[in-house]
Design an enzyme around this catalytic site. Structure first.
Site: not given
Length: 390
Positions: A133, A135, A139, A165, A275, A343, A346, A370, A372
């Site tokens: 779809l 180009e 978009g 694509i 940890r 985060q 770390g 698909e 934004t």
């Protein structure tokens, strides 16, 4: 396994068949996908053999009719399969979603003869599809596409370039939207183009920050001739077909986003409970515990929203607004959760020794593909307040 270690998602599935299906998916994930995901993504290797296995296992055509080789599964089930695949490797989960998207036009708008001829191989015959779809200059404004299809006798000749694509250059067939009439949405028609058609060529794949194993490329159509029997739907109906496909495809992206977010949370929980700092696991510290709680809550909320939209679709009710909401919320959640997972780990989170940095890079593209997330907000607002009056 310690009680606090991540557990498989407790899924509410509608049938015993669906539960067996999820067990099959988890077995394939553990044996064939997850063990090699990090290495193959780093190498930029496309796992074609995995898609062949998924096809042989009946997993590439789940939401389509059994009459044509599909799995006859509701979207509620299909999307949870996508989530499991994406949690293991987004290249695979998103690839299945794109393949399903590329089958949508023929399955929903093709003639009985077209479906009988093509769908069995597309859904369960080892073929892999792509959806054309966008180009280079078209978009978000997809109705302005410039690729042309001109009738010559009983054939159509397609000329132009498609961009971004997924599976570009490796797909066996392309669902192509091309201009057959005047300007705007009403001049667009859909075609099913074989991947080995003369004049069809893929450019060098894009160099991306994530999903390196999934080829994304421009596709050039240099006078590609296709039979009139490969036109899907009526002339000028293509844009409506494309929008219908995208509503369903956005739910696929939402499910993939939750899969990536779940994988990131699982990694963060495992690390935080193992940890130790200041003589105890870092998961004992309230600041970090709250981060994990927020991450888990965002995932559950996103999962509930995409499943609610899927159930509307399964019931034959309008779901466009809910699909846009699910795509928006789930992909934004994936970006936040994967960033927080880095985060939690770390300095280690910033290294390739752990997968959370890959999850963060992969999550970003889900806010873009698909439609934004800015486009999703426009869609939602249109449902709430009507079209923009400008």
């Amino acid at each position: 396994m310690p009680d606090h270690a991540p557990q498989p998602v407790d899924r509410q599935l509608p049938t015993d068949e669906a539960r067996d299906l999820l067990s099959l998916v988890r077995d394939i994930v553990q044996r064939e996908i997850a063990p090699r995901a990090a290495e193959e993504e780093e190498a930029g290797r496309f796992p074609r053999e995995v898609f062949t296995l998924l096809s042989e296992s009946g997993l590439l055509g789940l939401p389509y009719a059994a009459e044509f080789g599909g799995g006859d599964q509701p979207y509620e089930v299909y999307l949870q399969v996508l989530e499991e695949l994406a949690a293991a490797r987004l290249t695979v989960g998103l690839g299945v979603s794109v393949h399903s998207l590329s089958c949508h036009a023929l399955a929903g708008y093709g003639t009985k003869e077209q479906r009988a001829e093509h769908l069995p191989d597309m859904l369960g015959g080892g073929l892999l599809g792509a959806y054309c779809l966008s180009e280079p200059a078209s978009g978000s404004d997809a109705a302005s596409l410039r690729t042309k299809a001109v009738r010559e006798g009983d054939d159509w000749v397609i000329t132009g370039t498609k961009a971004w694509i997924t599976h570009g250059g490796v797909a066996d067939f392309y669902t192509v939207l091309a201009r057959t009439g005047g300007e705007g949405a009403r001049g667009v028609t859909a075609f099913l183009v074989p991947g080995d058609a003369d004049g069809l060529n893929a450019a060098v794949p894009e160099k991306k920050m994530g999903m390196k194993g999934s080829p994304t490329a421009q596709i050039n159509f240099d006078g590609v001739r296709v039979s009139g029997s490969r036109r899907i739907g009526d002339e000028g109906q293509g844009f409506a077909i494309a929008l219908s496909a995208l509503d369903s495809g956005r739910l696929g992206i939402a499910a993939c986003a939750i899969g990536v977010a779940q994988a990131a949370l699982d990694e963060a929980v495992s690390y935080a409970t193992e940890r130790r700092q200041f003589g105890r696991p870092i998961a004992d510290f309230q600041g970090l515990r709250f981060m994990l709680a927020d991450m888990a809550t965002q995932i559950e909320a996103g999962r509930a929203l995409y499943l609610a939209a899927a159930r509307l679709r399964d019931a034959g009710r309008p779901f466009s607004k809910q699909a846009a909401m699910a795509k928006l919320l789930c992909t934004d959640a994936a970006m936040k959760v994967t960033t927080d997972a880095v985060q939690v780990l770390g300095g280690y989170g910033y290294t390739a020794d752990f997968p959370v940095e890959r999850f963060m890079r992969e999550a970003k593209v889900l806010q873009i593909v698909e439609g934004t997330n800015q486009i999703q907000r426009m869609v939602i607002a249109r449902h709430l307040a009507g079209p923009d009056s400008r």
